[in-house]
Design a protein around this motif. Structure first.
Motif, PDB file in Angstrom:
ATOM      1  N   THR A  28       0.840  -1.191   0.000  1.00 15.36           N
ATOM      2  CA  THR A  28       0.000   0.000   0.000  1.00 15.36           C
ATOM      3  C   THR A  28       0.878   1.245   0.000  1.00 15.36           C
ATOM      4  O   THR A  28       2.091   1.147  -0.150  1.00 15.36           O
ATOM      5  CB  THR A  28      -1.025  -0.042   1.171  1.00 15.36           C
ATOM      6  N   ASP A  29       0.266   2.421   0.179  1.00 20.29           N
ATOM      7  CA  ASP A  29       1.058   3.648   0.141  1.00 20.29           C
ATOM      8  C   ASP A  29       0.358   4.765   0.910  1.00 20.29           C
ATOM      9  O   ASP A  29      -0.734   4.567   1.454  1.00 20.29           O
ATOM     10  CB  ASP A  29       1.352   4.076  -1.296  1.00 20.29           C
ATOM     11  N   LEU A  30       0.998   5.926   0.934  1.00 22.63           N
ATOM     12  CA  LEU A  30       0.475   7.059   1.700  1.00 22.63           C
ATOM     13  C   LEU A  30      -0.917   7.494   1.248  1.00 22.63           C
ATOM     14  O   LEU A  30      -1.697   7.995   2.055  1.00 22.63           O
ATOM     15  CB  LEU A  30       1.436   8.251   1.609  1.00 22.63           C
ATOM     16  N   ALA A  31      -1.246   7.297  -0.019  1.00 23.16           N
ATOM     17  CA  ALA A  31      -2.559   7.700  -0.517  1.00 23.16           C
ATOM     18  C   ALA A  31      -3.690   6.904   0.130  1.00 23.16           C
ATOM     19  O   ALA A  31      -4.843   7.332   0.095  1.00 23.16           O
ATOM     20  CB  ALA A  31      -2.613   7.547  -2.033  1.00 23.16           C
ATOM     21  N   LYS A  32      -3.357   5.786   0.745  1.00 19.61           N
ATOM     22  CA  LYS A  32      -4.376   4.931   1.350  1.00 19.61           C
ATOM     23  C   LYS A  32      -4.381   5.014   2.881  1.00 19.61           C
ATOM     24  O   LYS A  32      -5.037   4.225   3.548  1.00 19.61           O
ATOM     25  CB  LYS A  32      -4.195   3.499   0.880  1.00 19.61           C
ATOM     26  N   VAL A  33      -3.656   5.973   3.430  1.00 16.62           N
ATOM     27  CA  VAL A  33      -3.646   6.178   4.882  1.00 16.62           C
ATOM     28  C   VAL A  33      -4.963   6.829   5.291  1.00 16.62           C
ATOM     29  O   VAL A  33      -5.374   7.836   4.719  1.00 16.62           O
ATOM     30  CB  VAL A  33      -2.440   7.046   5.314  1.00 16.62           C
ATOM     31  N   VAL A  34      -5.618   6.242   6.299  1.00 18.66           N
ATOM     32  CA  VAL A  34      -6.900   6.772   6.773  1.00 18.66           C
ATOM     33  C   VAL A  34      -6.818   7.374   8.171  1.00 18.66           C
ATOM     34  O   VAL A  34      -7.678   8.155   8.562  1.00 18.66           O
ATOM     35  CB  VAL A  34      -8.013   5.700   6.727  1.00 18.66           C
ATOM     36  N   LYS A  35      -5.769   7.031   8.935  1.00 20.18           N
ATOM     37  CA  LYS A  35      -5.629   7.546  10.306  1.00 20.18           C
ATOM     38  C   LYS A  35      -4.159   7.731  10.617  1.00 20.18           C
ATOM     39  O   LYS A  35      -3.329   6.890  10.278  1.00 20.18           O
ATOM     40  CB  LYS A  35      -6.250   6.554  11.301  1.00 20.18           C
ATOM     41  N   VAL A  36      -3.844   8.851  11.237  1.00 19.24           N
ATOM     42  CA  VAL A  36      -2.474   9.194  11.627  1.00 19.24           C
ATOM     43  C   VAL A  36      -2.488   9.595  13.100  1.00 19.24           C
ATOM     44  O   VAL A  36      -3.360  10.348  13.532  1.00 19.24           O
ATOM     45  CB  VAL A  36      -1.952  10.389  10.786  1.00 19.24           C
ATOM     46  N   THR A  37      -1.514   9.112  13.851  1.00 18.68           N
ATOM     47  CA  THR A  37      -1.307   9.584  15.215  1.00 18.68           C
ATOM     48  C   THR A  37       0.132  10.067  15.301  1.00 18.68           C
ATOM     49  O   THR A  37       1.061   9.335  14.958  1.00 18.68           O
ATOM     50  CB  THR A  37      -1.564   8.482  16.259  1.00 18.68           C
ATOM     51  N   ILE A  38       0.291  11.316  15.735  1.00 24.22           N
ATOM     52  CA  ILE A  38       1.603  11.957  15.767  1.00 24.22           C
ATOM     53  C   ILE A  38       1.950  12.314  17.206  1.00 24.22           C
ATOM     54  O   ILE A  38       1.156  12.952  17.904  1.00 24.22           O
ATOM     55  CB  ILE A  38       1.613  13.230  14.894  1.00 24.22           C
ATOM     56  N   TYR A  39       3.123  11.907  17.623  1.00 25.26           N
ATOM     57  CA  TYR A  39       3.630  12.195  18.963  1.00 25.26           C
ATOM     58  C   TYR A  39       4.800  13.163  18.824  1.00 25.26           C
ATOM     59  O   TYR A  39       5.785  12.850  18.163  1.00 25.26           O
ATOM     60  CB  TYR A  39       4.097  10.906  19.645  1.00 25.26           C
ATOM     61  N   LEU A  40       4.686  14.325  19.442  1.00 21.37           N
ATOM     62  CA  LEU A  40       5.732  15.351  19.400  1.00 21.37           C
ATOM     63  C   LEU A  40       6.287  15.561  20.800  1.00 21.37           C
ATOM     64  O   LEU A  40       5.528  15.587  21.764  1.00 21.37           O
ATOM     65  CB  LEU A  40       5.161  16.687  18.916  1.00 21.37           C
ATOM     66  N   THR A  41       7.589  15.779  20.894  1.00 20.16           N
ATOM     67  CA  THR A  41       8.160  16.133  22.194  1.00 20.16           C
ATOM     68  C   THR A  41       8.082  17.633  22.443  1.00 20.16           C
ATOM     69  O   THR A  41       8.346  18.087  23.555  1.00 20.16           O
ATOM     70  CB  THR A  41       9.620  15.665  22.321  1.00 20.16           C
ATOM     71  N   ASP A  42       7.709  18.403  21.415  1.00 20.64           N
ATOM     72  CA  ASP A  42       7.562  19.851  21.554  1.00 20.64           C
ATOM     73  C   ASP A  42       6.470  20.325  20.600  1.00 20.64           C
ATOM     74  O   ASP A  42       6.648  20.308  19.379  1.00 20.64           O
ATOM     75  CB  ASP A  42       8.882  20.541  21.227  1.00 20.64           C
ATOM     76  N   MET A  43       5.341  20.760  21.140  1.00 20.98           N
ATOM     77  CA  MET A  43       4.214  21.188  20.323  1.00 20.98           C
ATOM     78  C   MET A  43       4.536  22.439  19.500  1.00 20.98           C
ATOM     79  O   MET A  43       3.813  22.764  18.567  1.00 20.98           O
ATOM     80  CB  MET A  43       2.981  21.410  21.200  1.00 20.98           C
ATOM     81  N   ALA A  44       5.653  23.088  19.776  1.00 18.32           N
ATOM     82  CA  ALA A  44       6.073  24.222  18.942  1.00 18.32           C
ATOM     83  C   ALA A  44       6.326  23.771  17.502  1.00 18.32           C
ATOM     84  O   ALA A  44       6.314  24.585  16.580  1.00 18.32           O
ATOM     85  CB  ALA A  44       7.323  24.883  19.526  1.00 18.32           C
ATOM     86  N   ASN A  45       6.530  22.471  17.293  1.00 15.28           N
ATOM     87  CA  ASN A  45       6.736  21.941  15.947  1.00 15.28           C
ATOM     88  C   ASN A  45       5.427  21.641  15.212  1.00 15.28           C
ATOM     89  O   ASN A  45       5.460  21.186  14.071  1.00 15.28           O
ATOM     90  CB  ASN A  45       7.599  20.677  16.004  1.00 15.28           C
ATOM     91  N   PHE A  46       4.290  21.910  15.839  1.00 13.98           N
ATOM     92  CA  PHE A  46       3.004  21.606  15.214  1.00 13.98           C
ATOM     93  C   PHE A  46       2.823  22.271  13.844  1.00 13.98           C
ATOM     94  O   PHE A  46       2.328  21.623  12.912  1.00 13.98           O
ATOM     95  CB  PHE A  46       1.842  21.960  16.143  1.00 13.98           C
ATOM     96  N   PRO A  47       3.216  23.539  13.647  1.00 10.24           N
ATOM     97  CA  PRO A  47       3.076  24.122  12.300  1.00 10.24           C
ATOM     98  C   PRO A  47       3.799  23.307  11.222  1.00 10.24           C
ATOM     99  O   PRO A  47       3.336  23.222  10.077  1.00 10.24           O
ATOM    100  CB  PRO A  47       3.663  25.524  12.449  1.00 10.24           C
ATOM    101  N   LYS A  48       4.909  22.676  11.573  1.00  8.12           N
ATOM    102  CA  LYS A  48       5.629  21.838  10.610  1.00  8.12           C
ATOM    103  C   LYS A  48       4.840  20.568  10.300  1.00  8.12           C
ATOM    104  O   LYS A  48       4.950  20.016   9.200  1.00  8.12           O
ATOM    105  CB  LYS A  48       7.020  21.505  11.136  1.00  8.12           C
TER     106      LYS A  48
END
Length: 129
Positions: A70-90
């Motif tokens: 499969t590939d990224l075009a078929k991704v339906v759910k993403v969970t992202i863990y950041l150690t610094d929410m200041a990176n959220f705009p990225k």
């Protein structure tokens, strides 16, 4: 396990030392383990550099998805863990770079730390086949 559930494997899997499967396919869904900026040789890529870590993390996601057929075009759910929410705009920029509308469902949260102290981001996804 059922015959509808199978592990996804990678040659030279950098997660093997941690006793983690890169992903599992269950029916038409693929569940990736959290992917981070770990190179094929098991080393941290881009220590201290969020952009480099994010790029390597997505490269790893693409590699595991490809191994599952499969590939990224078929991704339906993403969970992202950041150690610094200041990176959220990225992260918002990354969504536009690696995904297309309609965008996957997403949860983003800040965590105190990840499995290895040098890691700044970890992402897990669910995709269809």
């Amino acid at each position: 396990m059922t015959d509808r559930a199978k592990p996804i494997t990678l040659p030279g899997d950098p997660l093997a030392p941690y006793c983690i499967a890169p992903a599992w396919q269950v029916g038409d869904l693929v569940f990736l383990s959290g992917q981070a900026s770990i190179g094929a040789d098991g080393s941290i890529v881009g220590a201290g550099d969020f952009d480099a870590q994010l790029a390597q993390t997505f490269a790893n996601i693409e590699r595991v998805l490809a191994a599952a057929g499969t590939d990224l075009a078929k991704v339906v759910k993403v969970t992202i863990y950041l150690t610094d929410m200041a990176n959220f705009p990225k992260i918002v920029e990354a969504r536009q770079r690696w995904f297309t509308p309609p965008y996957p469902a997403d949860t983003t949260l800040e965590v105190r730390s990840l499995a290895l102290p040098e890691l700044l981001v970890e992402i897990d996804v669910i995709a269809t086949t």
